[in-house]
Design an enzyme around this catalytic site. Structure first.
Site, short mmCIF file in Angstrom:
data_model
loop_
_atom_site.label_atom_id
_atom_site.label_comp_id
_atom_site.label_asym_id
_atom_site.label_seq_id
_atom_site.Cartn_x
_atom_site.Cartn_y
_atom_site.Cartn_z
NE ARG A 37 -4.38 -1.40 1.86
CZ ARG A 37 -5.34 -1.57 2.75
NH1 ARG A 37 -5.13 -1.28 4.02
NH2 ARG A 37 -6.52 -2.04 2.38
CE LYS A 203 -17.03 -14.75 8.75
NZ LYS A 203 -17.66 -13.65 9.42
N GLY A 353 -8.12 -8.49 0.91
CA GLY A 353 -6.88 -8.49 1.69
C GLY A 353 -6.08 -9.78 1.53
N GLY A 376 -12.23 -4.32 1.96
CA GLY A 376 -13.66 -3.98 2.01
C GLY A 376 -14.06 -3.00 0.92
P1 ADP Z 1 -10.24 -11.71 1.21
O1 ADP Z 1 -9.59 -11.06 2.40
O2 ADP Z 1 -9.29 -11.89 0.09
O3 ADP Z 1 -11.52 -11.03 0.81
P2 ADP Z 1 -11.58 -13.64 2.88
O4 ADP Z 1 -11.36 -12.75 4.05
O5 ADP Z 1 -12.98 -13.83 2.42
O6 ADP Z 1 -10.65 -13.21 1.65
O7 ADP Z 1 -11.07 -15.12 3.24
C1 ADP Z 1 -9.73 -15.42 3.46
C2 ADP Z 1 -9.58 -16.53 4.45
O8 ADP Z 1 -10.37 -17.65 4.12
C3 ADP Z 1 -8.15 -17.03 4.43
O9 ADP Z 1 -7.53 -16.61 5.62
C4 ADP Z 1 -8.28 -18.56 4.35
O10 ADP Z 1 -7.47 -19.23 5.29
C5 ADP Z 1 -9.73 -18.80 4.64
N1 ADP Z 1 -10.22 -20.03 3.99
C6 ADP Z 1 -10.32 -20.27 2.68
N2 ADP Z 1 -10.76 -21.51 2.46
C7 ADP Z 1 -10.94 -22.10 3.67
C8 ADP Z 1 -11.38 -23.40 4.10
N3 ADP Z 1 -11.74 -24.32 3.23
N4 ADP Z 1 -11.47 -23.63 5.43
C9 ADP Z 1 -11.12 -22.67 6.31
N5 ADP Z 1 -10.69 -21.44 5.97
C10 ADP Z 1 -10.60 -21.16 4.67
C1 3PG Z 2 -8.67 -1.80 5.08
O1 3PG Z 2 -7.60 -2.32 5.40
O2 3PG Z 2 -9.62 -2.44 4.57
C2 3PG Z 2 -8.79 -0.31 5.21
O3 3PG Z 2 -7.58 0.26 5.59
C3 3PG Z 2 -9.91 0.08 6.15
O4 3PG Z 2 -9.63 -0.33 7.46
P1 3PG Z 2 -10.82 -0.59 8.49
O5 3PG Z 2 -11.53 -1.83 8.01
O6 3PG Z 2 -10.19 -0.73 9.84
O7 3PG Z 2 -11.75 0.60 8.41
MG MG Z 3 -10.14 -11.04 4.48
#
Ligand code: ADP
Ligand code: 3PG
Ligand code: MG
Length: 396
Positions: A37, A203, A353, A376
């Site tokens: 970033r 999820k 992320g 997000g």
């Molecule tokens: P992003 O941050 O890219 O939007 P998410 O936050 O939705 O992605 O999900 C990421 C997390 O999902 C990862 O930390 C990964 O370990 C978890 N994950 C993916 N598949 C599985 C699974 N089958 N069982 C448990 N956790 C999982």
């Molecule tokens: C992010 O990492 O998604 C942004 O920096 C926003 O952070 P926040 O979810 O703590 O508002």
């Molecule tokens: Mg995530």
């Protein structure tokens, strides 16, 4: 309508407040563990400096609680130090955001100088989008630039109330926000067909709106990650001990009906007996996970099938790892999607992320058309939401 950008501003001799998103991952001792970033903001910062401006940088880091002792790891010092290394100029770190140290540091700025303010979320007014706090920030500079795409979905003072303090010819977006908006516009408006979405992650509940908004635009929606098991359970299959959102089964069923054959579930799975280094793993073919096993990744046949779809796509947008890629035995599905996208001639966009982290980890970030700096913010943009932080920047 395109937004006014930093190119449209007179910069020479001006002091520019740049809202950046330097909310970066940190190690346990607070060091910057991923500076993506910070690197992404450099074009805007260098442009302003080369055009005779001085910079006042403002960002949040983490989610401070208000307890100064507990919040120590959220001070901006390591971020300022990393920026100084990357930009090759001194960065004066202020010890407060709008207090005497920030005021003195900003008043002393000469063209080419950089001040990094303390974490803006150390101030209660930030999260509240408080106009009085915004005024205190705004007096530190005469120009405002938003280059914090990752924070653009937050109605916080430095994103919304602060730009409102400036005249219309003194606010703009930076190059990073411009680039992110252009990519999103292409994805949602006129993607090169056929468009494919690859969706995984933790999820299904996080991704329902996103799936709904993307469905009419895509030919195929390839599913991986833990959400697979909520869909499989909704279809009546056994899911063993896999992660399932039992309170989302009805919604999952509705999504399956809405999507029809567009939505593709993995034909096989890599399952584990438990989480941990001694766990047994095996490949399960078909939609049923045996009793006692946990689905942790898409299987090898799914990886090949998804790779084929990605190869012939015109546009691929990917959010959500295909499995628990942080654990070595379960990284293959995510890694193979990353490599398939890197090798594809399609327009390839990665966001979220953990997904962006995975693509970095596998060394293919530079092979993508775009890796978003938004988590997000990227998801909510793809859901079709619009943000107040961008509404307050005038159109060109
Ligand atoms: P992003 O941050 O890219 O939007 P998410 O936050 O939705 O992605 O999900 C990421 C997390 O999902 C990862 O930390 C990964 O370990 C978890 N994950 C993916 N598949 C599985 C699974 N089958 N069982 C448990 N956790 C999982
Ligand atoms: C992010 O990492 O998604 C942004 O920096 C926003 O952070 P926040 O979810 O703590 O508002
Ligand atoms: Mg995530």
């Amino acid at each position: 309508m395109p937004k006014q950008t930093i190119r449209d501003l007179e910069l020479s001799g001006h002091r520019v407040l740049v809202r950046v998103d330097f909310n970066v991952p940190q190690t346990k001792d607070g060091a910057v563990s991923d500076d993506r970033r910070i690197r992404a903001a450099l074009p805007t910062l260098n442009y302003a400096l080369e055009h005779g401006a001085s910079l006042v940088l403002v960002s949040h880091l983490g989610r401070p609680t208000g307890d100064p002792e507990a919040d120590k790891p959220f001070r901006m010092d390591p971020v300022a130090a990393r920026l100084a290394e990357l930009i090759g100029r001194p960065v004066r770190k202020a010890n407060d955001t709008v207090g005497p140290d920030a005021q003195a540091a900003c008043a002393a700025l000469l063209p080419g100088g950089i001040v990094m303010l303390e974490n803006v979320r150390f101030n209660k007014g930030e999260k509240k989008n408080d106009p009085a706090f915004a005024k205190q920030l705004a007096v530190l500079a005469d120009t405002y630039v938003n280059d914090a795409f990752g924070t653009s979905h937050r109605d916080e003072a430095s994103m919304v109330a602060v730009p409102e303090c400036y005249g219309p010819d003194r606010r703009a977006i930076g190059f990073l926000v411009e680039k992110e908006l252009k990519i999103l516009e292409t994805l949602l408006g006129s993607p090169k067909p056929p468009m494919v979405a690859v969706m995984g992650g933790a999820k299904v509940s996080d991704k329902i709106l996103l799936i709904k908004n993307l469905l009419p635009k895509v030919e195929k929606l390839l599913i991986g990650g833990a959400m697979t098991y909520t869909f499989l359970k909704a279809q009546g299959h056994s899911t063993g001990n896999s992660r399932v959102e039992n309170d989302r089964l009805t919604e999952a069923k509705e999504l399956l009906e809405l999507a029809g054959p567009k939505l593709v579930l993995p034909p096989d799975h890599l399952v584990g007996s438990s989480l941990g280094p001694d766990a047994e793993t095996k490949v399960v073919t078909g939609p049923d996970i045996p009793e006692g096993w946990i689905g942790f990744d898409i299987g090898p046949a799914a990886a090949v099938a998804y790779g084929e779809v990605i190869k012939t796509a015109g546009t691929v947008v990917w959010n959500g790892p295909m499995g628990k890629f942080e654990d070595a035995p379960y990284r293959k599905g995510t890694e193979s999607v990353a490599h398939a996208m890197a090798a594809s001639s399609a327009v390839t966009v990665v966001g979220g992320g953990e997904t962006a982290e995975a693509v970095e980890q596998f060394g293919v970030a530079d092979k993508m058309s775009h890796v978003s700096t938004g988590g997000g913010a990227f998801l909510e943009s793809l859901e079709g939401k619009t943000f107040n932080s961008l509404k307050v920047i005038p159109d060109r």
